[in-house]
Enzyme design. Structure first.
Site, PDB file in Angstrom:
ATOM      1  N   LYS A  21      29.937  15.111   2.902  1.00 56.19           N
ATOM      2  CA  LYS A  21      30.761  15.913   1.988  1.00 56.19           C
ATOM      3  C   LYS A  21      31.485  15.008   0.999  1.00 56.19           C
ATOM      4  O   LYS A  21      31.754  13.836   1.292  1.00 56.19           O
ATOM      5  CB  LYS A  21      31.773  16.789   2.731  1.00 56.19           C
ATOM      6  CG  LYS A  21      32.818  16.030   3.596  1.00 56.19           C
ATOM      7  CD  LYS A  21      34.015  15.496   2.845  1.00 56.19           C
ATOM      8  CE  LYS A  21      34.896  14.581   3.670  1.00 56.19           C
ATOM      9  NZ  LYS A  21      35.799  13.734   2.900  1.00 56.19           N
ATOM     10  N   PRO A 110      27.038   6.559   5.135  1.00 59.32           N
ATOM     11  CA  PRO A 110      27.743   5.337   5.545  1.00 59.32           C
ATOM     12  C   PRO A 110      28.971   5.650   6.398  1.00 59.32           C
ATOM     13  O   PRO A 110      29.557   6.731   6.289  1.00 59.32           O
ATOM     14  CB  PRO A 110      28.169   4.692   4.224  1.00 59.32           C
ATOM     15  CG  PRO A 110      27.377   5.356   3.171  1.00 59.32           C
ATOM     16  CD  PRO A 110      27.002   6.716   3.683  1.00 59.32           C
ATOM     17  N   VAL A 111      29.337   4.700   7.243  1.00 59.62           N
ATOM     18  CA  VAL A 111      30.448   4.870   8.189  1.00 59.62           C
ATOM     19  C   VAL A 111      31.783   4.524   7.500  1.00 59.62           C
ATOM     20  O   VAL A 111      31.839   3.595   6.691  1.00 59.62           O
ATOM     21  CB  VAL A 111      30.227   3.951   9.419  1.00 59.62           C
ATOM     22  CG1 VAL A 111      31.377   4.062  10.410  1.00 59.62           C
ATOM     23  CG2 VAL A 111      28.909   4.303  10.090  1.00 59.62           C
ATOM     24  N   ALA A 116      32.770  11.791   5.694  1.00 54.36           N
ATOM     25  CA  ALA A 116      32.832  12.553   6.946  1.00 54.36           C
ATOM     26  C   ALA A 116      31.555  12.455   7.785  1.00 54.36           C
ATOM     27  O   ALA A 116      31.120  13.427   8.400  1.00 54.36           O
ATOM     28  CB  ALA A 116      33.186  14.016   6.674  1.00 54.36           C
ATOM     29  N   ASP A 152      37.028  17.795   9.969  1.00 54.43           N
ATOM     30  CA  ASP A 152      35.929  18.035   9.016  1.00 54.43           C
ATOM     31  C   ASP A 152      34.699  18.652   9.684  1.00 54.43           C
ATOM     32  O   ASP A 152      33.723  18.980   8.999  1.00 54.43           O
ATOM     33  CB  ASP A 152      35.505  16.715   8.350  1.00 54.43           C
ATOM     34  CG  ASP A 152      36.590  16.161   7.430  1.00 54.43           C
ATOM     35  OD1 ASP A 152      37.481  16.935   7.035  1.00 54.43           O
ATOM     36  OD2 ASP A 152      36.539  14.967   7.106  1.00 54.43           O
TER      37      ASP A 152
HETATM   38  P1  ATP Z   1      36.568  11.199   7.177  1.00 57.82           P
HETATM   39  O1  ATP Z   1      36.204  11.287   5.730  1.00 57.82           O
HETATM   40  O2  ATP Z   1      36.089  12.352   8.020  1.00 57.82           O
HETATM   41  O3  ATP Z   1      37.993  10.868   7.442  1.00 57.82           O
HETATM   42  P2  ATP Z   1      34.964   8.846   7.157  1.00 57.82           P
HETATM   43  O4  ATP Z   1      33.790   9.460   6.484  1.00 57.82           O
HETATM   44  O5  ATP Z   1      35.817   7.975   6.314  1.00 57.82           O
HETATM   45  O6  ATP Z   1      35.815   9.977   7.825  1.00 57.82           O
HETATM   46  P3  ATP Z   1      33.366   8.328   9.473  1.00 57.82           P
HETATM   47  O7  ATP Z   1      32.059   7.805   8.978  1.00 57.82           O
HETATM   48  O8  ATP Z   1      33.411   9.729   9.920  1.00 57.82           O
HETATM   49  O9  ATP Z   1      34.494   8.035   8.395  1.00 57.82           O
HETATM   50  O10 ATP Z   1      33.821   7.339  10.638  1.00 57.82           O
HETATM   51  C1  ATP Z   1      35.141   7.211  11.057  1.00 57.82           C
HETATM   52  C2  ATP Z   1      35.178   6.446  12.380  1.00 57.82           C
HETATM   53  O11 ATP Z   1      34.670   7.309  13.397  1.00 57.82           O
HETATM   54  C3  ATP Z   1      34.279   5.232  12.396  1.00 57.82           C
HETATM   55  O12 ATP Z   1      35.013   4.083  12.094  1.00 57.82           O
HETATM   56  C4  ATP Z   1      33.720   5.190  13.798  1.00 57.82           C
HETATM   57  O13 ATP Z   1      34.371   4.246  14.601  1.00 57.82           O
HETATM   58  C5  ATP Z   1      34.016   6.554  14.405  1.00 57.82           C
HETATM   59  N1  ATP Z   1      32.799   7.310  14.816  1.00 57.82           N
HETATM   60  C6  ATP Z   1      32.633   7.938  15.976  1.00 57.82           C
HETATM   61  N2  ATP Z   1      31.432   8.545  16.029  1.00 57.82           N
HETATM   62  C7  ATP Z   1      30.814   8.301  14.883  1.00 57.82           C
HETATM   63  C8  ATP Z   1      29.554   8.672  14.366  1.00 57.82           C
HETATM   64  N3  ATP Z   1      28.685   9.413  15.063  1.00 57.82           N
HETATM   65  N4  ATP Z   1      29.252   8.251  13.115  1.00 57.82           N
HETATM   66  C9  ATP Z   1      30.149   7.508  12.405  1.00 57.82           C
HETATM   67  N5  ATP Z   1      31.336   7.117  12.868  1.00 57.82           N
HETATM   68  C10 ATP Z   1      31.693   7.508  14.100  1.00 57.82           C
END
Ligand code: ATP
Length: 325
Positions: A21, A110-111, A116, A152
């Site tokens: 998203k 990407p993480v 999200a 989310d």
């Molecule tokens: P958001 O925008 O929802 O706040 P984000 O997109 O910035 O989150 P994510 O990729 O959802 O970040 O990852 C946040 C943290 O969640 C990561 O640092 C990781 O340690 C943890 N995590 C747990 N499960 C997962 C998963 N299946 N994929 C990615 N990260 C995960």
């Protein structure tokens, strides 16, 4: 003739696909006593998908491949694992010796990128396990379970474009015409969401007068943005994209300023940090303009990688089902 004796009705495997998203509006209210902030946000699902396959197994396990895989926890902290366990509990499977589930996550999102991805994987696991176990839970029920795992998750289940209130989990579908073409530019390193909210609070406190709480208004939905989305005109939507977390993300990763600037110089109709960042999202007039923008942004060399996507994309859905009844 071979007879397969199946005492567990849930066997086989199921694959679900789930979108990332971006937030077209992200308005952050004052810090609440419970440490959270009230949000008004407009979620928009884009065509960058993770895939999650669940297979019946004796014990629950998870493997992760693809974009940022090594940064994803492999134990019970993995949001897809938490989702599967929560669904097992809600459907009475846990504790009945019905075995576990092997979860394979193929990441393209990407993480810690503000897209999200973790919540998306949780939503995909809910949808896939619901099918594997023939649990028959409605999206509303899955959403209730998902909201306990991450705010989310409910949006990742429905996809499209939706207004989110509360912590983002109270959703109403938005009326949107047409499709929107985006370029996403990924940062070199992730940004943990709690750090970005904390930086936002610090910046607000620094602006406040001595000893006074920062004067942060209650967040309100932008009626102009909603009207522009109904009109389906990206040129009207572009200038209305807003993100209250952007100054905080820029304070933590100042290089993002250059990425946003490069996108604007290369013809983006709107440029913003996505959610808590560090991904930058650029809105283009159409698919051709998005391709040109992606090429130019790649050439500018201010981000790690660039992808071209479109929205609104559908929410988590089963794409392959080998569930054996
Ligand atoms: P958001 O925008 O929802 O706040 P984000 O997109 O910035 O989150 P994510 O990729 O959802 O970040 O990852 C946040 C943290 O969640 C990561 O640092 C990781 O340690 C943890 N995590 C747990 N499960 C997962 C998963 N299946 N994929 C990615 N990260 C995960």
């Amino acid at each position: 003739m071979t007879h397969v004796i199946q005492d567990d009705p849930a066997a086989g495997s199921v694959t679900a696909r789930v979108p990332a998203k971006v937030n077209l509006q992200l308005s952050v209210g004052p810090l609440r006593d419970d440490g959270y902030h009230d949000l008004v946000t407009v979620f928009h699902a884009v065509s960058l998908f993770d895939e999650v396959t669940v297979t019946s197994a004796e014990r629950t396990s998870v493997v992760v491949s693809g974009e940022g895989g090594p940064a994803v926890p492999l134990g019970p902290a993995n949001l897809a694992v938490r989702a599967a366990v929560a669904l097992a509990r809600a459907t009475g499977r846990r504790g009945k010796g019905l075995g576990g589930v092997k979860i394979e996550i193929r990441k393209r999102i990407p993480v810690a990128a503000g897209l999200a991805g973790g919540s998306a994987d949780a939503a995909a696991a809910l949808v896939a396990c619901n099918e594997l176990w023939r649990a028959g839970l409605s999206t509303a029920k899955l959403s209730e379970i998902g909201a306990q795992i991450g705010s989310d998750v409910p949006f990742a289940l429905i996809g499209g474009t939706a207004v989110g209130l509360g912590r983002g989990e109270r959703l109403t579908r938005a009326l949107v015409s047409g499709s929107y073409h985006w370029v996403l530019a990924f940062g070199a390193t992730g940004l943990p969401t709690p750090d970005v909210f904390a930086a936002c609070d610090r910046l607000r406190a620094a602006r406040a007068k001595d000893d006074e709480a920062p004067d942060v208004p209650a967040p309100r939905l932008s009626t102009k943005l909603m009207a522009a989305l109904r009109s389906g005109d990206p040129a009207a939507v572009g200038p209305l994209l807003t993100n209250d977390l952007q100054p905080a993300a820029l304070s933590l990763q100042p290089l993002l300023r250059r990425a946003l600037q490069a996108g604007k110089e290369h013809g983006a109709l709107g440029a913003m940090v996505s959610g808590s960042g560090p991904t930058c999202a650029f809105l283009a007039a159409d698919a051709n303009a998005a391709r040109d923008l992606a090429v130019a942004d790649t050439g500018a060399g201010v981000c790690r990688a660039v992808v071209q996507v479109s929205g609104p994309a559908p929410g988590a859905s089963v794409v392959e089902s080998g569930a054996l009844a």
